[in-house]
Design a protein around this motif. Structure first.
Motif, PDB file in Angstrom:
ATOM      1  N   MET A 167       1.863 -10.470 -31.177  1.00 51.77           N
ATOM      2  CA  MET A 167       0.770 -11.410 -30.934  1.00 51.77           C
ATOM      3  C   MET A 167      -0.134 -11.500 -32.166  1.00 51.77           C
ATOM      4  O   MET A 167      -0.582 -12.587 -32.545  1.00 51.77           O
ATOM      5  CB  MET A 167      -0.058 -10.975 -29.718  1.00 51.77           C
ATOM      6  CG  MET A 167       0.627 -11.175 -28.390  1.00 51.77           C
ATOM      7  SD  MET A 167      -0.381 -10.654 -26.972  1.00 51.77           S
ATOM      8  CE  MET A 167      -1.709 -11.856 -27.034  1.00 51.77           C
TER       9      MET A 167
ATOM     10  N   SER B 194       0.449 -16.593 -28.142  1.00 56.18           N
ATOM     11  CA  SER B 194      -0.188 -16.215 -26.887  1.00 56.18           C
ATOM     12  C   SER B 194       0.631 -15.103 -26.231  1.00 56.18           C
ATOM     13  O   SER B 194       1.758 -14.799 -26.646  1.00 56.18           O
ATOM     14  CB  SER B 194      -0.261 -17.424 -25.947  1.00 56.18           C
ATOM     15  OG  SER B 194       1.051 -17.798 -25.534  1.00 56.18           O
TER      16      SER B 194
ATOM     17  N   GLU C 104       3.909 -16.602 -24.837  1.00 49.98           N
ATOM     18  CA  GLU C 104       4.826 -16.931 -25.921  1.00 49.98           C
ATOM     19  C   GLU C 104       5.470 -15.676 -26.496  1.00 49.98           C
ATOM     20  O   GLU C 104       6.663 -15.668 -26.836  1.00 49.98           O
ATOM     21  CB  GLU C 104       4.078 -17.685 -27.024  1.00 49.98           C
ATOM     22  CG  GLU C 104       3.656 -19.088 -26.647  1.00 49.98           C
ATOM     23  CD  GLU C 104       2.697 -19.700 -27.661  1.00 49.98           C
ATOM     24  OE1 GLU C 104       2.622 -20.940 -27.726  1.00 49.98           O
ATOM     25  OE2 GLU C 104       2.018 -18.933 -28.387  1.00 49.98           O
TER      26      GLU C 104
ATOM     27  N   ARG D 189      -7.716 -20.631 -33.259  1.00 51.80           N
ATOM     28  CA  ARG D 189      -7.173 -19.310 -32.924  1.00 51.80           C
ATOM     29  C   ARG D 189      -6.881 -18.514 -34.185  1.00 51.80           C
ATOM     30  O   ARG D 189      -7.119 -17.310 -34.252  1.00 51.80           O
ATOM     31  CB  ARG D 189      -5.895 -19.465 -32.090  1.00 51.80           C
ATOM     32  CG  ARG D 189      -5.366 -18.137 -31.561  1.00 51.80           C
ATOM     33  CD  ARG D 189      -4.281 -18.328 -30.539  1.00 51.80           C
ATOM     34  NE  ARG D 189      -3.066 -18.849 -31.119  1.00 51.80           N
ATOM     35  CZ  ARG D 189      -1.943 -19.064 -30.422  1.00 51.80           C
ATOM     36  NH1 ARG D 189      -1.934 -18.825 -29.132  1.00 51.80           N
ATOM     37  NH2 ARG D 189      -0.877 -19.535 -31.016  1.00 51.80           N
TER      38      ARG D 189
ATOM     39  N   ARG E  55      -9.899 -17.599 -19.645  1.00 45.86           N
ATOM     40  CA  ARG E  55      -9.052 -18.172 -20.688  1.00 45.86           C
ATOM     41  C   ARG E  55      -8.208 -17.081 -21.356  1.00 45.86           C
ATOM     42  O   ARG E  55      -8.586 -16.524 -22.382  1.00 45.86           O
ATOM     43  CB  ARG E  55      -9.918 -18.867 -21.741  1.00 45.86           C
ATOM     44  CG  ARG E  55     -10.706 -20.051 -21.199  1.00 45.86           C
ATOM     45  CD  ARG E  55     -11.791 -20.459 -22.161  1.00 45.86           C
ATOM     46  NE  ARG E  55     -11.255 -20.834 -23.452  1.00 45.86           N
ATOM     47  CZ  ARG E  55     -10.943 -22.087 -23.811  1.00 45.86           C
ATOM     48  NH1 ARG E  55     -11.121 -23.066 -22.958  1.00 45.86           N
ATOM     49  NH2 ARG E  55     -10.475 -22.349 -25.023  1.00 45.86           N
ATOM     50  N   THR E  56      -7.063 -16.781 -20.754  1.00 39.77           N
ATOM     51  CA  THR E  56      -6.151 -15.814 -21.353  1.00 39.77           C
ATOM     52  C   THR E  56      -4.749 -16.065 -20.831  1.00 39.77           C
ATOM     53  O   THR E  56      -4.575 -16.685 -19.781  1.00 39.77           O
ATOM     54  CB  THR E  56      -6.561 -14.367 -21.046  1.00 39.77           C
ATOM     55  OG1 THR E  56      -5.674 -13.482 -21.738  1.00 39.77           O
ATOM     56  CG2 THR E  56      -6.491 -14.072 -19.563  1.00 39.77           C
ATOM     57  N   ASP E  57      -3.730 -15.618 -21.584  1.00 37.79           N
ATOM     58  CA  ASP E  57      -2.351 -15.689 -21.127  1.00 37.79           C
ATOM     59  C   ASP E  57      -2.001 -14.377 -20.425  1.00 37.79           C
ATOM     60  O   ASP E  57      -2.444 -13.304 -20.821  1.00 37.79           O
ATOM     61  CB  ASP E  57      -1.403 -15.893 -22.312  1.00 37.79           C
ATOM     62  CG  ASP E  57      -1.634 -17.236 -22.982  1.00 37.79           C
ATOM     63  OD1 ASP E  57      -1.423 -18.254 -22.309  1.00 37.79           O
ATOM     64  OD2 ASP E  57      -2.027 -17.263 -24.155  1.00 37.79           O
TER      65      ASP E  57
END
Length: 611
Positions: A77, A83, A86, A303, A541-543
């Protein structure tokens, strides 16, 4: 939208993706260090002796120089700027594991996506081999040479040549085992009157890669005359399951590390411009792929810049000096408000794009262009002033009336007075006159932004949920309301860490209940009830799953921002103190500064991975 990856699969990937292999693939040379460990030079900071250690048996890494560490997922990451989702999908693909998803699967099976990646990779090699060896590609090589790109440069960027025949690539890839359906889905072939044919013919080809370096599509420039080829000068791969042009930036795979390291990104307009910049030493250059610079591109850049809570870098747009370039720059003026970073424009006075500038004037001229960038606000205002005759009273008045709304549109209120002074100087008029014009423009903005009337006191209190400078405060409060048990370090947050009055009040309400959870029925103020329900249902807001580690990281980031503000204020005070006349006061302040810097470093380490 893809479903959430099953938790068991995440555990499997974390345990079976070998960290030493992933670290080595990222360009870190590892040597045995004894005790089952390996070590190498840290990829996250500059060092001469290796302090970066990897423990394959536990799948952990740690740098004893800069203090970063984590597992194989954290590493990928951080290095590839992916993310969480991903990263899991990429690692699963590498170890040949098929992921399962909650609430339905992803829109495209991982195995099928892998086939599309493989088809693009095979096509890129086919194109590159032809450019280097085929006599039919001579005109392509000549074009590239004339633009200042030798074989080494073309090889570095994987530039290739699509043959002029109808189905050269299609036949080659079918012989390699790819099906017609796969080639069509990858955007490499299409159906003609007599069967499948190549999508690209007689064109110079640039492979387009995603942020991790996988080829997802191609950009192609035609070589034939308009009479011979009536297609567009530049042709891109159509949208595919792995290629979304609004989410891809050409050159980002090469530029990402320097963007994150230097906190700078240079946005140019074409593939050759990216090549020219990188060859000239501007290794943070990227370009859009056949589409306008948009919101998805902004999110990618933010990001990489970690542009979420403070002025942490700069975005530099380069445009042609013609009318179209100025129009693009003015569009960027609107997008600037979506960044927290400082935004600049670099325009070559003679109208040369970066590639032409390097070709005609050399690498130094291109680097000088970027060095002489001007703030985007200044460029936008000056562009508007050029439309008027400032030698006449009427021209100056008209210029003021059109430029004042641009100053009023600057979201950062602290910048407006400075640009009011600058505009007054450029017009040769009094500052008070410009201030009045800007205030008038501000009133017009407030009255036209709402359907009926300007925002009233009943709505103005509410924080803007998309305001970049407040986003971190919002995320911490959401985590506290939605999963209070994960916010174990809530009491460490300083009283002035929240800056918006509504967020401050909500924090006070939460604190008033001590360790008890806050329920909606306990909130009596109607405004706070509205904000409470809003933040209670808005997704964090996070994966992937929201973990205690993630929550701790954003809490640390919030506190780091506060400490950064205190450091800036203290430095300003030190500059005003005479160390000789105010020795005791100066030394005390300097000691406070050292303590704050130490605290900031510690918080920064805790905050790594919060975006």
């Amino acid at each position: 939208m893809s479903g959430r990856i099953k938790a068991d699969d995440i555990v499997y990937v974390r345990e079976h993706a070998h960290i030493d292999e992933v670290v080595s693939a990222a360009g870190v040379a590892l040597k045995n260090a004894g005790g089952g460990q390996k070590k190498g030079l840290c990829p996250f900071h500059d060092e001469k002796s290796p302090s970066f250690h990897v423990t394959p048996s536990k799948n952990y890494y740690h740098c004893f120089g800069c203090g970063v560490g984590g597992d194989v997922i954290d590493f990928m990451m951080k290095t590839d700027h992916l993310s969480f989702t991903e990263t899991i999908e990429r690692l699963a693909s590498q170890i040949g594991y098929t992921l399962r998803y909650e609430e339905g699967g992803p829109t495209q099976p991982t195995s099928q996506r892998s086939r599309l990646y493989a088809a693009n990779l095979a096509a890129a090699k086919f194109f590159q081999d032809l450019l280097n060896t085929s006599p039919d590609a001579a005109h392509g090589r000549d074009l590239l040479t004339k633009r200042g790109f030798d074989k080494a440069a073309c090889d570095s960027f994987g530039v290739g040549y699509a043959p002029n025949g109808w189905d050269g690539l299609t036949k080659h890839l079918r012989a390699a085992g790819f099906t017609i359906d796969e080639l069509e889905e990858a955007g490499l072939s299409k159906m003609g009157e007599r069967g499948p044919i190549d999508k690209f013919r007689n064109r110079v080809m640039w492979p387009i890669k995603d942020i991790s370096g996988d080829i997802v599509g191609f950009g192609a420039r035609k070589l034939a005359s308009d009479e011979e080829d009536q297609g567009p000068k530049y042709l891109n791969t159509s949208e595919t399951p792995i290629y979304k042009k609004s989410q891809v930036l050409y050159g980002l795979d090469m530029a990402k590390k320097d963007i994150a390291k230097n906190r700078q990104v240079v946005v140019v307009e074409g593939y050759t411009d990216v090549m020219a910049c990188h060859l000239a030493g501007i290794t943070t250059a990227v370009a859009t792929c056949g589409t306008a610079f948009g919101d998805d591109h902004i999110r990618i850049i933010r990001r990489l810049l970690m542009d979420a809570d403070a002025f942490r870098g700069e975005v530099i747009f380069t445009f042609d000096g013609d009318a179209a370039g100025q129009k693009a720059a003015m569009k960027a003026f609107g997008d600037d408000q979506k960044f927290v970073t400082q935004t600049f424009v670099a325009v070559e006075p003679d109208g040369l794009d970066p590639c032409d500038l390097r070709q005609h004037k050399g690498d130094l001229a291109l680097r000088d262009l970027i060095a002489k960038r001007v703030p985007l606000f200044e460029f936008a205002i000056r562009t508007e002033l050029k439309k008027h005759n400032l030698t006449t009273a009427e021209g100056r008045v008209n210029a003021l009336n059109t430029a004042a709304p641009l100053v009023a549109a600057i979201r950062d209120k602290s910048l407006r007075p400075e640009y009011i002074k600058s505009l007054a100087g450029w017009l040769g008029t009094e500052t008070e006159v410009v201030t009045a014009a800007v205030n008038t423009a501000l009133k017009k903005v407030s009255t036209t932004s709402a359907p009926v009337e300007a925002p009233s006191a009943d709505t103005a209190w509410r924080p803007n949920p998309t305001e970049p400078t407040l986003m971190l405060e919002r995320e911490v409060l959401k985590a506290k309301l939605q999963m209070s048990g994960l916010v174990t370090d809530w009491k460490t947050i300083e009283d002035d860490a929240f800056t918006h009055p509504a967020y401050l009040e909500l924090r006070r309400i939460i604190d008033s209940f001590g360790t008890e959870p806050v329920l909606l029925e306990n909130v009596t103020d109607e405004r706070m009830r509205q904000l409470f329900t809003e933040l209670s249902v808005e997704p964090v807001r996070t994966d992937g799953a929201v973990s205690e580690k993630y929550v701790s990281s954003i809490v640390a980031r919030l506190r780091e921002v506060l400490v950064s503000r205190k450091i800036a204020d203290l430095k300003s005070s030190l500059q005003r103190l005479n160390p000789v006349e105010n020795e005791e006061q100066y030394n005390a302040a300097f000691g406070d500064l050292v303590a704050l810097e130490t605290q900031k470093r510690g918080l920064h380490e805790l905050s790594i991975g919060s975006l």
